[in-house]
Design a protein around this motif. Structure first.
Motif, mmCIF file in Angstrom:
data_model
loop_
_atom_site.group_PDB
_atom_site.id
_atom_site.type_symbol
_atom_site.label_atom_id
_atom_site.label_comp_id
_atom_site.label_asym_id
_atom_site.label_seq_id
_atom_site.Cartn_x
_atom_site.Cartn_y
_atom_site.Cartn_z
ATOM 1 N N ASP A 1 -0.260 1.413 3.033
ATOM 2 C CA ASP A 1 -0.171 0.488 4.156
ATOM 3 C C ASP A 1 0.686 -0.733 3.820
ATOM 4 O OD1 ASP A 1 -1.740 -1.270 2.630
ATOM 5 O OD2 ASP A 1 -3.554 -0.932 3.803
ATOM 6 N N PHE A 2 0.655 -1.737 4.668
ATOM 7 C CA PHE A 2 1.487 -2.929 4.517
ATOM 8 C C PHE A 2 1.047 -3.832 3.367
ATOM 9 C CE2 PHE A 2 -2.078 -4.415 6.842
ATOM 10 C CZ PHE A 2 -2.154 -5.796 6.695
ATOM 11 N N ASP B 1 5.400 -9.990 12.153
ATOM 12 C CA ASP B 1 4.887 -10.445 13.441
ATOM 13 C C ASP B 1 6.005 -10.452 14.478
ATOM 14 O OD1 ASP B 1 6.376 -12.773 12.984
ATOM 15 O OD2 ASP B 1 4.617 -13.970 12.450
ATOM 16 N N ASP B 2 5.718 -11.006 15.641
ATOM 17 C CA ASP B 2 6.700 -11.024 16.740
ATOM 18 C C ASP B 2 7.942 -11.853 16.436
ATOM 19 O OD1 ASP B 2 5.045 -9.377 18.238
ATOM 20 O OD2 ASP B 2 4.072 -11.056 19.266
ATOM 21 N N GLN B 3 7.842 -12.756 15.455
ATOM 22 C CA GLN B 3 8.988 -13.568 15.060
ATOM 23 C C GLN B 3 9.700 -12.999 13.827
ATOM 24 O OE1 GLN B 3 5.845 -15.295 15.773
ATOM 25 N NE2 GLN B 3 6.696 -15.259 17.841
ATOM 26 N N GLY B 4 9.264 -11.839 13.364
ATOM 27 C CA GLY B 4 9.885 -11.226 12.195
ATOM 28 C C GLY B 4 9.379 -11.761 10.868
ATOM 29 N N LYS B 5 8.305 -12.544 10.884
ATOM 30 C CA LYS B 5 7.716 -13.091 9.655
ATOM 31 C C LYS B 5 6.720 -12.094 9.085
ATOM 32 C CE LYS B 5 9.665 -17.147 9.924
ATOM 33 N NZ LYS B 5 10.761 -17.442 9.066
ATOM 34 N N ARG B 6 6.686 -12.007 7.770
ATOM 35 C CA ARG B 6 5.807 -11.064 7.097
ATOM 36 C C ARG B 6 4.338 -11.391 7.339
ATOM 37 N NH1 ARG B 6 6.191 -8.943 0.913
ATOM 38 N NH2 ARG B 6 4.459 -7.495 1.050
ATOM 39 N N VAL B 7 3.561 -10.339 7.598
ATOM 40 C CA VAL B 7 2.111 -10.433 7.762
ATOM 41 C C VAL B 7 1.488 -9.846 6.510
ATOM 42 C CG1 VAL B 7 0.134 -9.649 9.126
ATOM 43 C CG2 VAL B 7 2.294 -10.214 10.269
ATOM 44 N N ILE C 1 -0.759 0.071 15.041
ATOM 45 C CA ILE C 1 0.322 0.966 15.424
ATOM 46 C C ILE C 1 1.559 0.152 15.799
ATOM 47 C CG2 ILE C 1 1.044 2.772 17.044
ATOM 48 C CD1 ILE C 1 -1.194 3.589 15.043
ATOM 49 N N GLY C 2 2.690 0.581 15.286
ATOM 50 C CA GLY C 2 3.941 -0.090 15.607
ATOM 51 C C GLY C 2 5.115 0.628 14.988
ATOM 52 N N GLY C 3 6.269 0.293 15.454
ATOM 53 C CA GLY C 3 7.504 0.890 14.944
ATOM 54 C C GLY C 3 8.364 -0.165 14.278
ATOM 55 N N ASN C 4 9.662 -0.114 14.548
ATOM 56 C CA ASN C 4 10.605 -1.042 13.931
ATOM 57 C C ASN C 4 10.317 -2.493 14.293
ATOM 58 O OD1 ASN C 4 11.839 1.196 12.918
ATOM 59 N ND2 ASN C 4 13.651 1.069 14.197
ATOM 60 N N ASP C 5 9.653 -2.716 15.421
ATOM 61 C CA ASP C 5 9.311 -4.070 15.828
ATOM 62 C C ASP C 5 8.168 -4.653 15.001
ATOM 63 O OD1 ASP C 5 7.505 -2.200 16.918
ATOM 64 O OD2 ASP C 5 6.947 -3.572 18.531
ATOM 65 N N ARG C 6 7.423 -3.797 14.304
ATOM 66 C CA ARG C 6 6.244 -4.241 13.580
ATOM 67 C C ARG C 6 6.298 -3.948 12.081
ATOM 68 N NH1 ARG C 6 3.967 -7.909 15.362
ATOM 69 N NH2 ARG C 6 2.834 -7.156 17.119
ATOM 70 N N TYR C 7 7.132 -3.006 11.670
ATOM 71 C CA TYR C 7 7.170 -2.612 10.256
ATOM 72 C C TYR C 7 8.596 -2.482 9.749
ATOM 73 C CZ TYR C 7 2.236 -1.612 10.719
ATOM 74 O OH TYR C 7 0.888 -1.739 10.924
ATOM 75 N N GLN C 8 8.747 -2.767 8.456
ATOM 76 C CA GLN C 8 10.007 -2.572 7.746
ATOM 77 C C GLN C 8 9.709 -1.830 6.449
ATOM 78 O OE1 GLN C 8 11.334 -6.530 6.964
ATOM 79 N NE2 GLN C 8 11.719 -7.006 9.104
ATOM 80 N N ARG D 1 10.363 -4.244 -5.451
ATOM 81 C CA ARG D 1 10.795 -5.591 -5.837
ATOM 82 C C ARG D 1 10.763 -6.545 -4.643
ATOM 83 N NH1 ARG D 1 16.434 -6.564 -8.923
ATOM 84 N NH2 ARG D 1 16.553 -8.815 -8.768
ATOM 85 N N CYS D 2 11.343 -6.123 -3.523
ATOM 86 C CA CYS D 2 11.343 -6.959 -2.325
ATOM 87 C C CYS D 2 9.920 -7.124 -1.764
ATOM 88 C CB CYS D 2 12.264 -6.386 -1.259
ATOM 89 S SG CYS D 2 14.028 -6.518 -1.681
ATOM 90 N N PHE D 3 9.111 -6.073 -1.872
ATOM 91 C CA PHE D 3 7.725 -6.146 -1.418
ATOM 92 C C PHE D 3 6.974 -7.249 -2.157
ATOM 93 C CE2 PHE D 3 3.257 -4.842 -1.763
ATOM 94 C CZ PHE D 3 2.928 -4.600 -0.425
ATOM 95 N N TYR D 4 7.123 -7.293 -3.481
ATOM 96 C CA TYR D 4 6.406 -8.285 -4.291
ATOM 97 C C TYR D 4 7.051 -9.661 -4.282
ATOM 98 C CZ TYR D 4 3.370 -4.591 -5.863
ATOM 99 O OH TYR D 4 2.459 -3.563 -5.902
ATOM 100 N N GLU D 5 8.359 -9.732 -4.158
ATOM 101 C CA GLU D 5 9.038 -11.027 -4.128
ATOM 102 C C GLU D 5 9.010 -11.666 -2.754
ATOM 103 O OE1 GLU D 5 12.943 -10.461 -5.758
ATOM 104 O OE2 GLU D 5 12.168 -10.264 -7.800
ATOM 105 N N GLY D 6 8.645 -10.867 -1.757
ATOM 106 C CA GLY D 6 8.560 -11.403 -0.401
ATOM 107 C C GLY D 6 9.909 -11.638 0.245
ATOM 108 N N THR D 7 10.956 -10.988 -0.256
ATOM 109 C CA THR D 7 12.293 -11.194 0.292
ATOM 110 C C THR D 7 12.487 -10.490 1.623
ATOM 111 O OG1 THR D 7 13.144 -9.360 -1.019
ATOM 112 C CG2 THR D 7 13.386 -11.582 -1.955
ATOM 113 N N THR D 8 11.448 -9.846 2.119
ATOM 114 C CA THR D 8 11.553 -9.194 3.417
ATOM 115 C C THR D 8 11.321 -10.180 4.553
ATOM 116 O OG1 THR D 8 9.244 -8.538 3.255
ATOM 117 C CG2 THR D 8 10.902 -6.924 2.568
ATOM 118 N N ASP D 9 10.866 -11.414 4.230
ATOM 119 C CA ASP D 9 10.694 -12.428 5.278
ATOM 120 C C ASP D 9 12.055 -12.812 5.835
ATOM 121 O OD1 ASP D 9 7.931 -12.608 4.949
ATOM 122 O OD2 ASP D 9 8.097 -14.153 3.405
#
Length: 190
Positions: A116-117, A155-161, A169-176, A181-189
């Motif tokens: 999961d996320f 979230d709806d603003q593209g900020k990491r939850v 449930i969600g698609g590209n609007d809710r998940y990346q 490395r990016c998961f742990y560094e948080g560079t997906t924000d």
């Protein structure tokens, strides 16, 4: 001898596209397949398996009460069972599919997420990784270019939850998808 297969990946790797292609290949040879998807996945309508490429097909749905052995074991003319969103399977359902493959000689090919996320396993995926006779990772890439193995909820603003219910449930609007490395560094924000 039939097998239980698990094809897993991060989000956006083409799992549904692969499932639909396999169904097409079987049916093109005159063989009958049975498709299932999770009842809770309503992104393209309940009972619909849809690819980001635009192909879509109706399927039967499963929930925590579905008894695959009762539904499938007696279907002698069934060539294959294909399951989308397999991370939502219950542990006993994974065992049922394993028994169907080995007792009824019907291959079961399951497609889903491994985690999961928050990087925690889904129960269905954990049991598929344990019981599947054949396991394959479907690869996709992170925005940084590395192989993506993790999922990030936004979230709806593209900020990491980082907290919340395991299932949303969600698609590209809710998940990346993201590499570790990016998961742990948080560079997906954003």
């Amino acid at each position: 001898m039939a097998k239980l297969f698990f094809r897993y990946s991060a989000m956006n790797a083409g799992k549904s596209t692969s499932l639909l292609q396999i169904a097409y290949n079987y049916e093109e040879q005159g063989q009958r397949v049975q498709l299932y998807t999770a009842r809770i996945d309503d992104r393209s309508g309940v009972g619909s398996i849809a690819s980001r490429l635009g192909i879509q097909r109706q399927a039967d749905t499963f929930d925590e009460h579905t008894d695959f052995e009762a539904l499938l074991s007696a279907q002698a003319s069934l060539a294959c069972v294909l399951i989308d969103e397999a991370q939502f399977l219950q542990p006993e359902q994974v065992r049922q599919l394993h028994r169907i493959a080995h007792r009824a000689n019907i291959p079961a090919i399951c497609f889903g997420l491994r985690s999961d996320f928050q990087g925690k396993p889904f129960a269905g995926a954990a049991h598929l990784l344990t019981l599947a006779d054949d396991i394959e990772e479907i690869k996709t890439i992170c925005a940084c270019g590395r192989k993506a193995t993790m999922n990030v909820r936004v979230d709806d603003q593209g900020k990491r939850v980082r907290e919340g219910a395991q299932i949303e449930i969600g698609g590209n609007d809710r998940y990346q998808q993201a590499c570790a490395r990016c998961f742990y560094e948080g560079t997906t924000d954003h």
